[in-house]
Scaffold this active site. Structure first.
Site, mmCIF file in Angstrom:
data_model
loop_
_atom_site.group_PDB
_atom_site.id
_atom_site.type_symbol
_atom_site.label_atom_id
_atom_site.label_comp_id
_atom_site.label_asym_id
_atom_site.label_seq_id
_atom_site.Cartn_x
_atom_site.Cartn_y
_atom_site.Cartn_z
ATOM 1 N N GLU A 90 0.875 -1.258 0.197
ATOM 2 C CA GLU A 90 -0.081 -0.035 -0.070
ATOM 3 C C GLU A 90 0.816 1.205 0.057
ATOM 4 O O GLU A 90 1.924 1.240 0.470
ATOM 5 C CB GLU A 90 -0.778 -0.257 1.316
ATOM 6 C CG GLU A 90 -2.044 -1.072 1.021
ATOM 7 C CD GLU A 90 -3.008 -1.111 2.579
ATOM 8 O OE1 GLU A 90 -3.847 -1.657 2.008
ATOM 9 O OE2 GLU A 90 -2.623 -0.745 3.406
ATOM 10 N N CYS A 103 3.295 8.934 0.153
ATOM 11 C CA CYS A 103 3.672 8.085 1.151
ATOM 12 C C CYS A 103 3.973 6.796 0.813
ATOM 13 O O CYS A 103 3.001 6.092 0.398
ATOM 14 C CB CYS A 103 2.564 8.173 2.215
ATOM 15 S SG CYS A 103 3.112 7.282 3.743
ATOM 16 N N CYS A 110 7.069 -5.651 8.018
ATOM 17 C CA CYS A 110 7.953 -4.841 8.868
ATOM 18 C C CYS A 110 8.381 -5.862 9.938
ATOM 19 O O CYS A 110 7.657 -6.455 10.606
ATOM 20 C CB CYS A 110 7.385 -3.650 9.277
ATOM 21 S SG CYS A 110 8.489 -2.701 10.475
ATOM 22 N N CYS A 114 5.938 -3.304 15.811
ATOM 23 C CA CYS A 114 5.479 -2.644 16.957
ATOM 24 C C CYS A 114 3.986 -2.867 17.207
ATOM 25 O O CYS A 114 3.217 -3.251 16.464
ATOM 26 C CB CYS A 114 5.498 -0.942 16.584
ATOM 27 S SG CYS A 114 6.966 -0.385 16.160
ATOM 28 N N CYS A 117 1.013 -0.825 15.574
ATOM 29 C CA CYS A 117 1.016 -0.565 13.707
ATOM 30 C C CYS A 117 0.657 -1.929 13.280
ATOM 31 O O CYS A 117 0.902 -2.901 13.534
ATOM 32 C CB CYS A 117 2.537 -0.235 13.684
ATOM 33 S SG CYS A 117 2.697 -0.408 11.740
ATOM 34 N N CYS A 331 -1.155 6.957 9.405
ATOM 35 C CA CYS A 331 0.012 6.293 9.943
ATOM 36 C C CYS A 331 -0.561 5.054 10.693
ATOM 37 O O CYS A 331 -1.255 5.013 11.680
ATOM 38 C CB CYS A 331 0.571 7.309 10.990
ATOM 39 S SG CYS A 331 1.052 8.597 10.233
HETATM 40 N N1 SAH Z 1 8.871 2.072 10.039
HETATM 41 C C1 SAH Z 1 8.922 3.641 10.050
HETATM 42 C C2 SAH Z 1 7.997 4.325 8.956
HETATM 43 C C3 SAH Z 1 6.721 3.916 8.800
HETATM 44 S S1 SAH Z 1 5.619 3.941 10.201
HETATM 45 C C4 SAH Z 1 8.727 4.127 11.351
HETATM 46 O O1 SAH Z 1 8.107 3.509 12.252
HETATM 47 O O2 SAH Z 1 9.044 5.413 11.629
HETATM 48 C C5 SAH Z 1 5.166 5.753 10.349
HETATM 49 C C6 SAH Z 1 4.779 6.330 11.382
HETATM 50 O O3 SAH Z 1 3.382 5.732 11.784
HETATM 51 C C7 SAH Z 1 5.706 6.060 12.392
HETATM 52 O O4 SAH Z 1 5.950 7.559 13.044
HETATM 53 C C8 SAH Z 1 4.774 5.465 13.708
HETATM 54 O O5 SAH Z 1 5.156 5.969 14.810
HETATM 55 C C9 SAH Z 1 3.309 5.919 13.123
HETATM 56 N N2 SAH Z 1 2.236 4.676 13.463
HETATM 57 C C10 SAH Z 1 2.553 3.643 13.516
HETATM 58 N N3 SAH Z 1 1.163 2.897 13.933
HETATM 59 C C11 SAH Z 1 0.321 4.061 14.374
HETATM 60 C C12 SAH Z 1 -1.024 4.074 14.735
HETATM 61 N N4 SAH Z 1 -1.524 3.258 14.975
HETATM 62 N N5 SAH Z 1 -1.455 5.343 14.951
HETATM 63 C C13 SAH Z 1 -0.702 6.474 14.480
HETATM 64 N N6 SAH Z 1 0.566 6.401 14.212
HETATM 65 C C14 SAH Z 1 1.109 5.470 13.985
HETATM 66 FE FE1 SF4 Z 2 7.403 -1.029 11.147
HETATM 67 FE FE2 SF4 Z 2 5.117 -0.076 11.738
HETATM 68 FE FE3 SF4 Z 2 6.888 -0.082 13.758
HETATM 69 FE FE4 SF4 Z 2 7.136 1.488 11.679
HETATM 70 S S1 SF4 Z 2 5.505 1.668 13.103
HETATM 71 S S2 SF4 Z 2 8.693 0.253 12.572
HETATM 72 S S3 SF4 Z 2 6.252 0.206 10.043
HETATM 73 S S4 SF4 Z 2 5.951 -1.854 12.796
#
Ligand code: SAH
Ligand code: SF4
Length: 341
Positions: A90, A103, A110, A114, A117, A331
């Site tokens: 995506e 984006c 990944c 996290c 996420c 995000c």
């Molecule tokens: N892996 C990289 C880039 C992709 S994620 C990173 O983590 O920075 C892009 C952004 O989305 C990151 O700043 C992450 O903290 C944020 N993010 C992830 N899950 C989220 C959620 N459920 N709600 C809001 N922001 C989120």
């Molecule tokens: Fe990976 Fe999502 Fe964590 Fe970014 S926020 S490092 S995309 S698992």
């Protein structure tokens, strides 16, 4: 099998053409068509001979990727693109006034996993090739309008796919290709400290965001297990080094705010102690909903109290409300349901 044209730098493509007995100026002609004039096929390249077009067509593919698009009413369109090497990722086109931000995803899934996420729930299938990253931008650009900014905030951890990310960024800033200013590109990382240092040494002054999401190592390990091997102090030091190497602009620290998990005023105090003495910008992002977790977004009052406390403790802080929640494109919401974690 055909190669992706976007996998090659200007120099590499020049070498390929030279090996075919072609004149050097053909390199700029093809790059002009591919990157400046949005050519979707070699047949569009009318100032090349028919013979050269046939040769190129037999060797490379180019143009937008097959995709499905879902638009919401907040200015975000989510694209599910089919990758030439297999699988789907995506990416998102976000309206910012009169222009658009692309984006882009850097990996299929990944490995940082996290807790908050959606991409993190997929595990990581593979890193994308440079051409697969660039083709997302080409696909978004083909939708029309001016794409003025690129953010690597889609699926994946960019610094887990370092060489391919760097190759793609070089093409985006190369004046003979996209020619975008580095200041219009943002790389977002979960905090892979050694790669932040390495990237600083490349001296490409893009914006850098570090997703911190916790003010201490214990909480960060729980929320972001895949980057726990680099303590927060090392990540903060790497951010300082990046600022120094790229001419002084502060790194942005992203902090996804989760109800009852990392949003206490004590957390704000800890965060301030960590960041106050170094160049920083703190971006607080209230959690966007994702399935398979019972984590919640804090109330407005709790969010405002957290931000106020950060500010009073000396932090340069702002609140970011994500666009695209209506189409699950904000995000942390990107996922292709590749496989369970
Ligand atoms: N892996 C990289 C880039 C992709 S994620 C990173 O983590 O920075 C892009 C952004 O989305 C990151 O700043 C992450 O903290 C944020 N993010 C992830 N899950 C989220 C959620 N459920 N709600 C809001 N922001 C989120
Ligand atoms: Fe990976 Fe999502 Fe964590 Fe970014 S926020 S490092 S995309 S698992």
């Amino acid at each position: 099998m055909k190669q992706c044209l976007y996998d090659l730098s200007f120099y590499e493509f020049g070498v390929w053409l030279a090996n075919q007995g072609q004149k050097p100026f053909r390199t700029s002609q093809v790059f002009d068509w591919a990157y400046k004039k949005n050519a979707g096929s070699f047949d569009d390249m009318t100032n090349l001979s028919k013979e050269l077009r046939t040769l190129l067509d037999g060797s490379f593919h180019l143009g937008p990727l097959p995709h499905t698009a879902t638009s919401g009413d907040q200015g975000a369109t989510k694209l599910l693109v089919k990758l030439p090497l297999g699988g789907e990722v995506e990416c998102v086109r976000v309206a910012m006034g009169n222009t658009f931000t692309a984006c882009l995803s850097s990996q299929l899934g990944c490995a940082v996993r996290c807790a908050f996420c959606a991409t993190g729930q997929m595990g990581c299938e593979r890193g994308l090739d440079p051409g697969e990253i660039i083709a997302q931008l080409i696909t978004i650009r083909a939708m029309g309008g001016q794409v003025s900014n690129v953010v690597f905030m889609g699926m994946g951890e960019p610094f887990h796919n370092y060489a391919n990310l760097l190759h793609a960024i070089r093409l985006i800033v190369d004046k003979r290709a996209f020619g975008m200013s580095p200041s219009r590109i943002t790389v977002s990382t979960a905090g892979v400290a050694p790669m932040i240092h390495k990237y600083a040494e490349e001296r490409i002054p893009t914006e850098l965001t570090i997703s911190l999401n916790a003010p201490n190592d214990e909480l960060r390990e729980r929320l972001m297990p895949g980057v726990a091997e680099w303590p927060i102090a090392q990540v903060a030091a790497a951010a300082k080094a990046y600022t120094k190497a790229t001419g002084g602009q502060p790194v942005t620290f992203a902090y996804v705010l989760i109800d009852g998990v990392n949003d206490h005023l004590d957390h704000a105090r800890e965060l301030a102690q960590l960041l106050r003495r170094q160049p920083h910008h703190l971006n607080v992002i209230p959690l966007n909903p994702v399935s398979h977790t019972d984590l919640k977004r804090p109330s407005r009052q709790r969010t405002n109290a957290f931000i106020l406390h950060c500010r009073r403790s000396g932090l340069n802080v702002s609140l970011r409300r994500s666009k695209g929640v209506d189409v699950d494109a904000a995000c942390g919401q990107l996922s292709t349901g590749l496989r369970a974690a």
